[in-house]
Design an enzyme around this catalytic site. Structure first.
Site, PDB file in Angstrom:
ATOM      1  CE1 TYR A 157       0.042   4.150  -0.301  1.00 15.14           C
ATOM      2  CE2 TYR A 157       0.135   1.824  -0.884  1.00 15.14           C
ATOM      3  CZ  TYR A 157       0.573   2.886  -0.120  1.00 15.14           C
ATOM      4  OH  TYR A 157       1.549   2.696   0.836  1.00 15.14           O
ATOM      5  CB  VAL A 190       3.930  -1.630   8.694  1.00 17.26           C
ATOM      6  CG1 VAL A 190       4.751  -1.262   9.926  1.00 17.26           C
ATOM      7  CG2 VAL A 190       4.841  -2.049   7.536  1.00 17.26           C
TER       8      VAL A 190
END
Length: 260
Positions: A157, A190
């Protein structure tokens, strides 16, 4: 934009009236981005692999919905051609497989890089071509703090998000002389369905909250202002940049607060 901008013009710096905006990845953060762009006057085309997600986002703002798998390069190029003139392109679609390097499979590596990196290249190429030909446009690609700082289990990632920043910088240089701006946004942690694994672990959740300078997680709506800014004339001289929207995560040196 010029040096004689009136006060009235400054009041409209962030307006997007008459602009056609495409948001790829219309769920989660993307859903809030759709609402934010529409609130500033843009007509938004909501794109997602899931037809229901695209339709729901479009219905909320009176926009259009398009079902598209961005890992299908031919379909992306066809969609860009069919949509015609696009003023703003926002790419939020991404995935993560959280595993240590020694545990990663080749197939998992390919899945993550195909969506996060290869599809980013495809989208830049497909939509950038039309913008370059017209001599105008703004592209915003969602990267991540993981493109700059890492932790165990984030190898692939992190590599794709760093790669996305590299693609953004190169596209900015290559498209810039034709009036097209390309920028990245790097969010911190988030509150979205994609972070449910972390949120379910109280200790893990708290550690992430404490890492940033603000001591909390972000809400999806808190990414909207950065997108609107980069899409609008307020950022007319901003390109090749990565805007950190991380609550100070990358500004903090460790989690220990020493006595002063």
């Amino acid at each position: 934009m010029n040096d004689c901008t009136s006060l009235n013009d400054y009041g409209n710096l962030f307006r997007l009236d008459g602009k056609r905006a495409v948001v790829i990845g219309a769920g989660g953060i993307g859903h809030e981005v759709v609402r934010g762009l529409a609130a500033h006057g843009a007509h938004v085309i909501c794109v997602d692999r899931d037809a229901g997600t695209a339709a729901e986002a479009a219905e909320a703002v009176g926009g259009e919905a398009l079902t598209l798998d961005v890992t299908d390069a031919a379909a992306v190029h066809d969609a860009a051609a069919a949509l015609g003139e696009v003023d703003v392109l926002v790419l939020t679609a991404a995935m993560n497989v959280r595993k240590r390097i020694l545990d990663y499979t080749t197939e998992e590596f390919r899945q993550v890089t195909r969506l996060n990196l290869e599809a980013t290249f495809t989208v830049l190429q497909a939509f950038g071509r039309g913008m370059v030909e017209r001599g105008t446009g703004s592209i915003v690609v969602f990267s991540s703090i993981r493109g700059l700082v890492v932790e165990p289990g984030q190898s692939v990632y992190a590599a794709t998000k760093a790669g996305a920043i590299g693609l953004v910088k190169t596209a900015a240089v290559e498209f810039g002389e034709d009036g097209v701006r390309v920028n990245a946004i790097a969010p911190g942690v988030v509150e979205t369905p994609l972070t449910s694994q972390i949120k379910a672990d109280e200790q893990w959740y708290a550690a992430y909250a404490q890492k940033g300078a603000l001591g909390r997680w972000a809400r999806p709506s808190e990414l909207v202002g950065a997108v609107v800014y980069l899409a609008s004339d307020a950022a007319s001289f901003v390109t090749g940049s990565t805007l950190m929207v991380d609550g100070g995560w990358t500004a903090v040196d460790g989690r220990f607060t020493p006595p002063t």
